[in-house]
Design an enzyme around this catalytic site. Structure first.
Site, short mmCIF file in Angstrom:
data_model
loop_
_atom_site.label_atom_id
_atom_site.label_comp_id
_atom_site.label_asym_id
_atom_site.label_seq_id
_atom_site.Cartn_x
_atom_site.Cartn_y
_atom_site.Cartn_z
N THR A 1 13.16 28.89 54.95
CA THR A 1 13.40 28.14 53.72
C THR A 1 12.12 27.53 53.16
O THR A 1 12.13 27.00 52.05
CB THR A 1 14.42 27.02 53.94
N TYR B 1 4.01 21.98 72.40
CA TYR B 1 4.01 23.04 71.39
C TYR B 1 3.24 24.25 71.89
O TYR B 1 3.72 25.39 71.82
CB TYR B 1 3.37 22.50 70.11
#
Length: 264
Positions: free
Chosen positions: A16, A154
């Site tokens: 998106t 991460y």
């Protein structure tokens, strides 16, 4: 080189905004039927409108759901049982000191960044292999090679993606399905832009100044000396999804601006 994917269906997770949306737009421009995914219907609808405006005549479908969960993956698979191209782009990041990262964060990052791609690849790869053609990509990061001390959780997930990608490529040897990782460097995505914008506001600097300082301080090995654009990353992903990339598999393809100091 002309890339035509009019007879292919492509799923891009986390599409998106940012790199995911740029990949979705790039694939739509080749004629592929592109499935845009996001957590909320509102965000998916916004992305569909933006992509349709940018690429008139684009063939688009939107499916909302949390792909960081098993239920979310099952919902997507039920809505779309088969696909030819799967781009595992969904991911989160958060700078946090190692000693401040709780167990819950490690689990959350692994579920979102790694297991989302594992679950979808496990399903869609089988159909691709049966049909004799497919493209799977894991959008990893240069942080999977050079683990950043400011967000070890991460980096861990991005290294795990490299392992899954290579292992799946080995599993699918000879099937006509290619599996690759893409390693972007610092990229001016929506999330990164918001992060730097917040720092700029706190320090009374322009966002451009913050970005230059980040490269100089935290990624001094960068050869382009700037953040990449999402389109620059997407260009590589579109190529890897093409018919022309049939001999590229099991690879970790860098679009990191030269941050990783390695010749292979």
């Amino acid at each position: 080189m002309q890339i035509h994917l009019a007879n292919r269906t492509a799923i891009v997770t986390g599409s998106t905004a940012g790199i995911g949306l740029a990949i979705a737009s790039g694939l739509a421009a080749t004629g592929a039927h592109v499935v845009i995914t996001g957590r909320t219907q509102a965000r998916v609808d916004e992305a569909l409108v933006a992509t349709a405006k940018q690429i008139p005549g684009a063939r688009l479908t939107g499916i909302a759901g949390d792909l960081g969960t098993r239920a979310g993956a099952e919902h997507l698979i039920k809505q779309l049982p088969e696909a030819d191209i799967l781009i595992n782009n969904l991911g989160i990041f958060e700078p946090k000191a190692f000693f401040d990262i709780p167990d819950e964060d490690w689990q959350r990052f692994f579920e979102m960044n790694v297991m989302s791609g594992v679950r979808l690849s496990r399903h869609y790869a089988r159909g691709m292999a049966e049909r004799g053609w497919g493209r799977i990509q894991f959008i990893s990061s240069e942080s999977g090679v050079q683990i950043p001390s400011e967000m070890v959780q991460y980096g861990m997930t991005k290294t795990a993606q490299l392992a899954v990608s290579r292992g799946l490529a080995e599993t699918l040897a000879g099937t006509g399905v290619t599996v690759n990782s893409v390693l972007p460097g610092p990229t001016r995505s929506e999330g990164v832009g918001d992060f730097f914008g917040k720092i700029a506001a706190e320090k009374g600097l322009s966002q451009e100044e913050v970005e230059r300082d980040f490269i100089a301080t935290h990624r001094p090995s960068s050869l382009i000396k700037r953040l990449a654009t999402v389109e620059e990353v997407a260009n590589l992903c579109v190529y890897l999804a093409s018919e022309q990339a049939s001999a590229t598999t099991g690879a970790a393809m860098r679009v990191d601006g030269g941050v990783v100091r390695s010749i292979v």
